[in-house]
Design a protein around this motif. Sequence first.
Motif, PDB file in Angstrom:
ATOM      1  N   PHE A  85      -7.548   1.450 -11.780  1.00  0.00           N
ATOM      2  CA  PHE A  85      -6.442   2.157 -12.729  1.00  0.00           C
ATOM      3  C   PHE A  85      -5.226   1.533 -12.761  1.00  0.00           C
ATOM      4  CE2 PHE A  85      -3.531   5.410 -14.410  1.00  0.00           C
ATOM      5  CZ  PHE A  85      -4.051   5.755 -15.730  1.00  0.00           C
ATOM      6  N   VAL A  86      -4.683   1.434 -13.884  1.00  0.00           N
ATOM      7  CA  VAL A  86      -3.269   0.860 -13.651  1.00  0.00           C
ATOM      8  C   VAL A  86      -2.228   1.713 -14.421  1.00  0.00           C
ATOM      9  CG1 VAL A  86      -1.913  -1.202 -14.639  1.00  0.00           C
ATOM     10  CG2 VAL A  86      -4.156  -1.702 -14.168  1.00  0.00           C
ATOM     11  N   ASP A  87      -1.110   1.834 -13.715  1.00  0.00           N
ATOM     12  CA  ASP A  87      -0.007   2.719 -14.285  1.00  0.00           C
ATOM     13  C   ASP A  87       1.159   1.741 -14.305  1.00  0.00           C
ATOM     14  OD1 ASP A  87       2.072   4.259 -14.631  1.00  0.00           O
ATOM     15  OD2 ASP A  87       1.228   6.107 -13.763  1.00  0.00           O
ATOM     16  N   ARG A  88       1.314   0.940 -15.755  1.00  0.00           N
ATOM     17  CA  ARG A  88       2.118   0.161 -15.901  1.00  0.00           C
ATOM     18  C   ARG A  88       3.851   0.806 -15.577  1.00  0.00           C
ATOM     19  NH1 ARG A  88       1.476  -3.389 -20.549  1.00  0.00           N
ATOM     20  NH2 ARG A  88       2.771  -4.929 -19.503  1.00  0.00           N
ATOM     21  N   GLU A  89       3.975   2.101 -15.774  1.00  0.00           N
ATOM     22  CA  GLU A  89       5.297   2.516 -15.774  1.00  0.00           C
ATOM     23  C   GLU A  89       5.655   2.704 -14.278  1.00  0.00           C
ATOM     24  OE1 GLU A  89       6.012   6.582 -17.973  1.00  0.00           O
ATOM     25  OE2 GLU A  89       5.333   5.426 -19.740  1.00  0.00           O
ATOM     26  N   LYS A  90       4.712   3.355 -13.672  1.00  0.00           N
ATOM     27  CA  LYS A  90       5.116   3.408 -11.967  1.00  0.00           C
ATOM     28  C   LYS A  90       4.795   2.033 -11.330  1.00  0.00           C
ATOM     29  CE  LYS A  90       3.571   8.250 -11.748  1.00  0.00           C
ATOM     30  NZ  LYS A  90       2.570   9.145 -11.087  1.00  0.00           N
ATOM     31  N   HIS A  91       4.407   1.125 -11.905  1.00  0.00           N
ATOM     32  CA  HIS A  91       3.945  -0.164 -11.302  1.00  0.00           C
ATOM     33  C   HIS A  91       2.789  -0.005 -10.198  1.00  0.00           C
ATOM     34  CE1 HIS A  91       8.199  -2.437 -12.121  1.00  0.00           C
ATOM     35  NE2 HIS A  91       7.772  -1.558 -13.374  1.00  0.00           N
ATOM     36  N   GLU A  92       1.875   0.697 -10.621  1.00  0.00           N
ATOM     37  CA  GLU A  92       0.798   1.037  -9.533  1.00  0.00           C
ATOM     38  C   GLU A  92      -0.409   0.363 -10.178  1.00  0.00           C
ATOM     39  OE1 GLU A  92       2.232   5.454  -7.928  1.00  0.00           O
ATOM     40  OE2 GLU A  92       0.242   5.260  -8.861  1.00  0.00           O
ATOM     41  N   LEU A  93      -1.299  -0.039  -9.186  1.00  0.00           N
ATOM     42  CA  LEU A  93      -2.786  -0.441  -9.334  1.00  0.00           C
ATOM     43  C   LEU A  93      -3.470   0.409  -8.410  1.00  0.00           C
ATOM     44  CD1 LEU A  93      -4.786  -2.712 -10.050  1.00  0.00           C
ATOM     45  CD2 LEU A  93      -3.914  -3.795  -8.275  1.00  0.00           C
ATOM     46  N   TRP A  94      -4.528   0.895  -8.883  1.00  0.00           N
ATOM     47  CA  TRP A  94      -5.266   1.911  -8.019  1.00  0.00           C
ATOM     48  C   TRP A  94      -6.734   1.086  -7.763  1.00  0.00           C
ATOM     49  CZ3 TRP A  94      -5.660   7.340 -10.495  1.00  0.00           C
ATOM     50  CH2 TRP A  94      -4.292   7.970 -10.535  1.00  0.00           C
ATOM     51  N   LEU A  95      -7.384   1.164  -6.555  1.00  0.00           N
ATOM     52  CA  LEU A  95      -8.405   0.507  -6.381  1.00  0.00           C
ATOM     53  C   LEU A  95      -9.450   1.316  -5.570  1.00  0.00           C
ATOM     54  CD1 LEU A  95      -7.155  -2.980  -4.665  1.00  0.00           C
ATOM     55  CD2 LEU A  95      -8.011  -2.433  -6.964  1.00  0.00           C
ATOM     56  N   LEU A  96     -10.742   1.408  -5.649  1.00  0.00           N
ATOM     57  CA  LEU A  96     -11.590   1.984  -4.585  1.00  0.00           C
ATOM     58  C   LEU A  96     -12.282   0.984  -3.752  1.00  0.00           C
ATOM     59  CD1 LEU A  96     -13.648   4.734  -6.916  1.00  0.00           C
ATOM     60  CD2 LEU A  96     -11.740   5.187  -5.522  1.00  0.00           C
ATOM     61  N   ILE A  97     -12.255   1.190  -2.696  1.00  0.00           N
ATOM     62  CA  ILE A  97     -12.749   0.378  -1.529  1.00  0.00           C
ATOM     63  C   ILE A  97     -14.045   0.981  -0.666  1.00  0.00           C
ATOM     64  CG2 ILE A  97     -12.595  -1.191   0.086  1.00  0.00           C
ATOM     65  CD1 ILE A  97     -10.522  -2.369  -1.856  1.00  0.00           C
ATOM     66  N   GLN A  98     -15.162   0.355  -1.303  1.00  0.00           N
ATOM     67  CA  GLN A  98     -16.531   1.036  -0.050  1.00  0.00           C
ATOM     68  C   GLN A  98     -16.501   0.028   0.942  1.00  0.00           C
ATOM     69  OE1 GLN A  98     -20.219   1.038  -1.968  1.00  0.00           O
ATOM     70  NE2 GLN A  98     -21.027   2.727  -0.725  1.00  0.00           N
TER      71      GLN A  98
ATOM     72  N   ASP B 173       6.621  -4.626  -6.667  1.00  0.00           N
ATOM     73  CA  ASP B 173       8.314  -4.630  -7.391  1.00  0.00           C
ATOM     74  C   ASP B 173       8.627  -4.796  -8.906  1.00  0.00           C
ATOM     75  OD1 ASP B 173       8.829  -3.443  -4.748  1.00  0.00           O
ATOM     76  OD2 ASP B 173       9.288  -5.417  -4.125  1.00  0.00           O
ATOM     77  N   ASP B 174       7.604  -6.024  -9.086  1.00  0.00           N
ATOM     78  CA  ASP B 174       7.853  -6.449 -10.582  1.00  0.00           C
ATOM     79  C   ASP B 174       7.134  -5.819 -11.646  1.00  0.00           C
ATOM     80  OD1 ASP B 174       9.311  -8.789  -9.538  1.00  0.00           O
ATOM     81  OD2 ASP B 174       7.582 -10.004  -9.418  1.00  0.00           O
ATOM     82  N   GLU B 175       7.254  -6.248 -12.758  1.00  0.00           N
ATOM     83  CA  GLU B 175       6.586  -5.807 -13.794  1.00  0.00           C
ATOM     84  C   GLU B 175       5.044  -6.329 -13.831  1.00  0.00           C
ATOM     85  OE1 GLU B 175       7.510  -4.188 -16.838  1.00  0.00           O
ATOM     86  OE2 GLU B 175       9.249  -3.685 -15.511  1.00  0.00           O
ATOM     87  N   ILE B 176       4.265  -5.154 -14.251  1.00  0.00           N
ATOM     88  CA  ILE B 176       2.783  -5.495 -14.108  1.00  0.00           C
ATOM     89  C   ILE B 176       2.362  -6.132 -15.634  1.00  0.00           C
ATOM     90  CG2 ILE B 176       0.349  -4.637 -13.987  1.00  0.00           C
ATOM     91  CD1 ILE B 176       1.588  -2.305 -11.977  1.00  0.00           C
ATOM     92  N   PRO B 177       1.580  -7.147 -15.612  1.00  0.00           N
ATOM     93  CA  PRO B 177       1.313  -7.590 -16.894  1.00  0.00           C
ATOM     94  C   PRO B 177       0.274  -6.973 -17.334  1.00  0.00           C
ATOM     95  CG  PRO B 177       0.532  -8.961 -14.992  1.00  0.00           C
ATOM     96  CD  PRO B 177       1.156  -7.956 -14.381  1.00  0.00           C
ATOM     97  N   GLU B 178      -0.176  -7.236 -18.777  1.00  0.00           N
ATOM     98  CA  GLU B 178      -1.386  -6.412 -19.450  1.00  0.00           C
ATOM     99  C   GLU B 178      -2.387  -6.583 -18.656  1.00  0.00           C
ATOM    100  OE1 GLU B 178      -2.144  -4.857 -23.587  1.00  0.00           O
ATOM    101  OE2 GLU B 178      -1.548  -6.897 -23.422  1.00  0.00           O
ATOM    102  N   ILE B 179      -3.226  -5.779 -18.190  1.00  0.00           N
ATOM    103  CA  ILE B 179      -4.496  -5.678 -17.532  1.00  0.00           C
ATOM    104  C   ILE B 179      -5.540  -4.883 -18.378  1.00  0.00           C
ATOM    105  CG2 ILE B 179      -5.698  -4.952 -15.511  1.00  0.00           C
ATOM    106  CD1 ILE B 179      -3.166  -5.738 -13.892  1.00  0.00           C
ATOM    107  N   PHE B 180      -6.480  -5.210 -18.405  1.00  0.00           N
ATOM    108  CA  PHE B 180      -7.655  -4.605 -19.258  1.00  0.00           C
ATOM    109  C   PHE B 180      -8.527  -4.065 -18.409  1.00  0.00           C
ATOM    110  CE2 PHE B 180      -5.951  -7.684 -22.044  1.00  0.00           C
ATOM    111  CZ  PHE B 180      -5.118  -6.887 -23.262  1.00  0.00           C
TER     112      PHE B 180
ATOM    113  N   VAL C 288       0.944  -1.334   0.177  1.00  0.00           N
ATOM    114  CA  VAL C 288      -0.029  -0.023  -0.302  1.00  0.00           C
ATOM    115  C   VAL C 288       0.828   1.452  -0.023  1.00  0.00           C
ATOM    116  CG1 VAL C 288      -1.981   1.239   1.300  1.00  0.00           C
ATOM    117  CG2 VAL C 288      -1.761  -1.193   1.414  1.00  0.00           C
ATOM    118  N   LYS C 289       0.932   2.142  -1.066  1.00  0.00           N
ATOM    119  CA  LYS C 289       1.537   3.010  -1.164  1.00  0.00           C
ATOM    120  C   LYS C 289       0.866   4.435  -0.576  1.00  0.00           C
ATOM    121  CE  LYS C 289       4.040   5.946  -4.858  1.00  0.00           C
ATOM    122  NZ  LYS C 289       4.010   5.879  -6.321  1.00  0.00           N
ATOM    123  N   GLU C 290      -0.489   4.372  -0.841  1.00  0.00           N
ATOM    124  CA  GLU C 290      -1.161   5.507  -0.752  1.00  0.00           C
ATOM    125  C   GLU C 290      -2.621   4.981  -0.199  1.00  0.00           C
ATOM    126  OE1 GLU C 290      -1.831   9.382  -2.623  1.00  0.00           O
ATOM    127  OE2 GLU C 290      -0.035   8.740  -3.586  1.00  0.00           O
ATOM    128  N   ASN C 291      -3.101   5.634   0.823  1.00  0.00           N
ATOM    129  CA  ASN C 291      -4.450   5.454   1.408  1.00  0.00           C
ATOM    130  C   ASN C 291      -5.388   6.631   1.514  1.00  0.00           C
ATOM    131  OD1 ASN C 291      -7.139   4.673   1.979  1.00  0.00           O
ATOM    132  ND2 ASN C 291      -6.486   3.081   3.681  1.00  0.00           N
TER     133      ASN C 291
END
Length: 270
Positions: A60-73, A28-35, A10-13
Amino acid sequence: MNKYIADWTVKENIRIHRDCSFLKLTLDDEIPEIFPGQFVQIKVEDSPATFLRRPISIHFVDREKHELWLLIQAIGDGTRKLAASKVGDRLNIIYPLGNYFSLPEDWDNPPIVTEGALNEAKPLLVGGGVGVAPLLYLGYQLAALGYKPTFLLGAKSIADLLQIAEFEKLGDIYVTTEDGSAGEKGFVTGHSVLQSEKFDFIYTCGPKPMMVAVAKYAKQNNIECEVSLENKMACGIGACLCCVEKTTYGNTCVCTSGPVFNINQLTWQI
Ligand SMILES: Cc1cc2nc3c(=O)[nH]c(=O)nc-3n(C[C@H](O)[C@H](O)[C@H](O)COP(=O)(O)OP(=O)(O)OC[C@H]3O[C@@H](n4cnc5c(N)ncnc54)[C@H](O)[C@@H]3O)c2cc1C
Ligand code: FES
């Protein structure tokens, strides 16, 4: 499509709403293609009541920054625990799961656009509540392909509108609130933009009554429409049958055949 399992950090919440958190995770690793439209299953640690992983849309996926974004209700034990994650926590995630939204060129009947270029066609993305989650990454992908997405976002009240600033970066935004505190008062399907503009294809995610109403509008106006279903899930891999949806080709698991369906595949009364 390969599935992966990994511990994300978790980088930000950011608490963006009384009970909704915006999580940025890194790997830390590469993120595979995600649609756009795919989802993840997250293990909820230290929550004896939450034995099964919880399905959450890819925001959202930012493959350059190796980030995955989620919204959690936060609506139950599992999502409350996930929404309360702290920076530095590790979340064990299976990804990417499910199918994904089609691009206009992939459809059997792509829109006919008088100007010639397919990307002159106008996509409408309709979201309600936390159902807006998968629409950000979809809007980003459509914009990257040269389409100009229009977002129609609905909520109970102004405080319940999520991620408006992020959507504004990608296209035009129209809003409805049930109490009239922002945008037009009422439900998304009553918004005047549906009368004043013509859209060529529609994607929607949110509460089922909203998606049914959007599907009805699409059908009446002969517009291609895909919906992302959020049926309750357990295993997430097609084994327990608890997410079954009735379709025109029989009962099917939303976790493996969905979550995205063309409205013509569903048996909804529209
Ligand atoms: C494909 C998919 C994508 C999803 N994307 C997101 C997302 O991006 N963000 C998000 O916050 N939530 C999302 N959800 C919903 C989320 O998975 C559920 O809210 C979560 O599993 C509830 O777990 P819990 O332990 O917090 O609550 P529980 O204690 O398991 O349940 C609390 C209450 O919520 C109800 N509930 C459980 N699952 C669902 C569901 N799928 N839909 C409606 N009500 C449910 C239960 O019946 C119960 O009343 C998604 C669901 C699916 C299937
Ligand atoms: S969640 Fe088990 S079959 Fe879909």
